[in-house]
Design a protein around this motif. Structure first.
Motif, mmCIF file in Angstrom:
data_model
loop_
_atom_site.group_PDB
_atom_site.id
_atom_site.type_symbol
_atom_site.label_atom_id
_atom_site.label_comp_id
_atom_site.label_asym_id
_atom_site.label_seq_id
_atom_site.Cartn_x
_atom_site.Cartn_y
_atom_site.Cartn_z
ATOM 1 N N GLU A 13 0.665 -1.125 -0.160
ATOM 2 C CA GLU A 13 -0.305 0.066 -0.628
ATOM 3 C C GLU A 13 0.539 1.328 -0.343
ATOM 4 O O GLU A 13 0.395 2.121 -0.581
ATOM 5 N N PHE A 14 2.222 0.778 0.389
ATOM 6 C CA PHE A 14 3.133 1.929 0.316
ATOM 7 C C PHE A 14 3.242 2.859 -1.016
ATOM 8 O O PHE A 14 3.296 4.351 -0.952
ATOM 9 N N LYS A 15 3.030 2.516 -2.005
ATOM 10 C CA LYS A 15 3.127 2.893 -3.160
ATOM 11 C C LYS A 15 2.461 3.811 -4.016
ATOM 12 O O LYS A 15 2.170 4.502 -4.607
ATOM 13 N N HIS A 16 0.795 3.440 -2.693
ATOM 14 C CA HIS A 16 -0.457 4.843 -3.222
ATOM 15 C C HIS A 16 0.121 5.886 -2.323
ATOM 16 O O HIS A 16 -1.373 6.722 -2.862
ATOM 17 N N VAL A 17 0.943 6.016 -1.970
ATOM 18 C CA VAL A 17 0.570 7.080 -0.680
ATOM 19 C C VAL A 17 0.643 7.992 -2.095
ATOM 20 O O VAL A 17 2.091 7.933 -2.626
ATOM 21 N N SER A 18 0.339 9.625 -1.310
ATOM 22 C CA SER A 18 0.013 10.482 -2.479
ATOM 23 C C SER A 18 -0.016 11.676 -1.293
ATOM 24 O O SER A 18 0.129 13.102 -1.839
ATOM 25 N N ALA A 19 0.036 11.049 0.555
ATOM 26 C CA ALA A 19 -0.422 12.180 0.801
ATOM 27 C C ALA A 19 0.139 12.363 2.031
ATOM 28 O O ALA A 19 1.297 11.005 2.272
ATOM 29 N N ALA A 20 0.274 12.813 2.795
ATOM 30 C CA ALA A 20 1.242 12.940 4.245
ATOM 31 C C ALA A 20 0.845 11.611 4.833
ATOM 32 O O ALA A 20 -0.794 11.194 5.071
ATOM 33 N N ALA A 21 1.469 10.700 5.662
ATOM 34 C CA ALA A 21 1.284 9.458 5.982
ATOM 35 C C ALA A 21 2.448 9.158 6.893
ATOM 36 O O ALA A 21 3.160 9.650 7.605
ATOM 37 N N LEU A 22 2.037 8.467 7.661
ATOM 38 C CA LEU A 22 2.206 7.778 9.384
ATOM 39 C C LEU A 22 2.254 6.123 8.998
ATOM 40 O O LEU A 22 1.459 5.450 9.305
ATOM 41 N N ILE A 38 10.311 6.799 1.779
ATOM 42 C CA ILE A 38 9.766 7.128 0.719
ATOM 43 C C ILE A 38 9.165 8.604 1.602
ATOM 44 O O ILE A 38 8.611 8.526 2.455
ATOM 45 N N PRO A 39 9.832 9.542 1.316
ATOM 46 C CA PRO A 39 9.075 11.114 1.781
ATOM 47 C C PRO A 39 8.119 11.534 2.571
ATOM 48 O O PRO A 39 7.955 12.156 3.519
ATOM 49 N N LEU A 40 6.729 11.253 1.384
ATOM 50 C CA LEU A 40 5.752 11.386 2.479
ATOM 51 C C LEU A 40 5.149 10.717 3.516
ATOM 52 O O LEU A 40 4.604 11.141 4.049
ATOM 53 N N ARG A 56 19.153 4.195 9.283
ATOM 54 C CA ARG A 56 20.516 4.201 8.179
ATOM 55 C C ARG A 56 19.730 4.607 6.997
ATOM 56 O O ARG A 56 20.387 4.668 6.008
ATOM 57 N N GLN A 57 18.745 3.729 6.429
ATOM 58 C CA GLN A 57 18.411 3.703 5.228
ATOM 59 C C GLN A 57 17.520 4.459 4.792
ATOM 60 O O GLN A 57 16.596 4.324 3.795
ATOM 61 N N GLY A 58 17.543 5.746 5.690
ATOM 62 C CA GLY A 58 16.600 7.550 5.350
ATOM 63 C C GLY A 58 15.714 7.436 5.672
ATOM 64 O O GLY A 58 14.874 8.693 4.942
ATOM 65 N N TRP A 59 14.721 6.377 6.176
ATOM 66 C CA TRP A 59 13.446 6.811 6.529
ATOM 67 C C TRP A 59 13.775 8.301 7.783
ATOM 68 O O TRP A 59 14.681 8.466 8.458
ATOM 69 N N ASN A 60 12.814 8.389 7.497
ATOM 70 C CA ASN A 60 11.904 9.444 8.979
ATOM 71 C C ASN A 60 11.603 9.303 10.303
ATOM 72 O O ASN A 60 10.609 9.132 9.928
ATOM 73 N N CYS A 61 11.705 8.800 10.990
ATOM 74 C CA CYS A 61 11.637 7.700 11.535
ATOM 75 C C CYS A 61 11.649 8.723 13.216
ATOM 76 O O CYS A 61 13.181 8.786 13.031
#
Length: 349
Positions: A13-22, A38-40, A56-61
């Motif tokens: 489902e991540f690939k369908h994200v088009s707005a801010a998600a958590l 995924i930046p969003l 480390r894998q680039g996620w905003n966590c």
């Protein structure tokens, strides 16, 4: 594909994200196989090691005990949750999702039938008038999409997840604890065994003025060690709730010590005359994996040359064999029907 099909259902489902998600992340995840950042999508985890791996894998966590109340209302279009082991934690997140999601926003939850995922989907669905969508990876692994049409007048029972409460107790302490900490409402029998024999195990060492507790949980070993030996404690855990609870217990009983969020005490440079540890080898971790070595290596790194490290583990775990790589002396002075106490000294590191 990950080793957990419930995560795969979310990842698809991540690939369908088009707005801010958590993305709510807990200990179920294997960070070896996750989608590219995924930046969003912002992630939040209560485990420091998982947070660091994702970063480390680039996620905003972010690392905290799911402080969802601090996030803005109606900010996210999607929230992703693989159902955690703690039911109260799952209910708390589902309740918060109503506030965090924008109008028409959706909560995606997944898990296995054995974990009760169908019940979680059904209960979450009672909080909205919009029909719930469900799909599955196989007969055992399900996902649900719950779309909220506004705040519900009802909430699921989350056992006041946010709040510390005096849950487990013994003849000396009533421990502050909360859901989200492993074994939060009980006293671990292995830890109890270690404390019963602690004074005897350190009797020959008169120089113990401080100790390091690796994997402190809510602080059972830390508090009793401080009480019995009249010493200062440095307690570490990679679970945000555990660190908060342990510090609350030390403060409440006015014992010397501090609790720190750390992964196997990686960021602590001091050495201690006593290291105590009830590692999580018994809670689903393989005894041949890197975790065993990590705890032993950390103990050796943080032990003084004349100090003592004491581990309590399940009887079947061959800790002694691996310990010989890190310590000159290894003995098992206490063995019961379920546990053993392993005393280690003269670190090789």
């Amino acid at each position: 594909m990950s080793t957990d099909k419930a995560f795969d259902l979310l990842y698809s489902e991540f690939k369908h994200v088009s707005a801010a998600a958590l993305w709510i992340v807990d200990e179920n995840i294997s960070t070896q196989i996750v989608p590219p950042a995924i930046p969003l999508i912002s992630a939040i985890s209560n485990r420091l090691d998982i947070t660091q791996d994702l970063q480390r894998q680039g996620w905003n966590c972010s690392f905290n005990d799911y402080l969802l109340e601090t996030l803005g209302e109606h900010h996210f279009q999607s929230i992703f949750l693989r159902i955690p082991k703690e039911k109260a934690q799952a209910h708390y997140i589902i309740n918060q999702a109503q506030r965090l999601l924008s109008g028409g926003g959706s909560l995606y939850i997944s898990g296995s039938k054995q974990e009760g995922i169908k019940g979680f989907i059904q209960r979450a669905g009672t909080l909205t008038n919009i029909p719930t969508q469900t799909w599955k990876a196989d007969k055992q692994t399900w996902a649900g999409k719950i779309t909220f049409d506004g705040p519900s007048r009802t909430t699921l029972d989350d056992k006041s997840y946010r709040s510390l409460r005096q849950a487990p107790s013994d003849s000396h302490f009533r421990f502050w604890s909360k859901p989200g900490i492993f074994g939060w409402d009980k006293i671990d029998k292995g830890s109890e065994l270690l404390i019963q024999h602690l004074e005897m195990l350190v009797a020959e060492n008169n120089d113990i003025d401080s100790a390091l507790d690796i994997g402190c949980g809510y602080g059972y070993l830390s508090l009793h060690s401080a009480r019995l030996l009249n010493i200062s404690i440095t307690a570490t855990d990679n679970n945000a709730a555990a660190v908060a609870a342990c510090q609350a217990n030390l403060d409440h009983y006015q014992l010397q010590g501090k609790a720190l969020a750390d992964n196997c005490a990686d960021n602590i440079n001091s050495r201690y005359p006593l290291v105590i540890c009830n590692p999580p080898f018994h809670s689903g971790f393989g005894v041949e994996n890197d975790l065993t070595d990590r705890f032993l290596q950390s103990a050796a790194t943080h032990l003084t040359n004349k100090g003592i490290a004491i581990f309590v583990v399940n009887l079947h775990i061959p800790l002694e064999r691996k310990a010989s790589r890190y310590f000159t002396h290894c003995e098992t002075p206490i063995i019961t029907g379920h546990f053993k106490l392993v005393r280690l000294s003269q670190p090789k590191i």
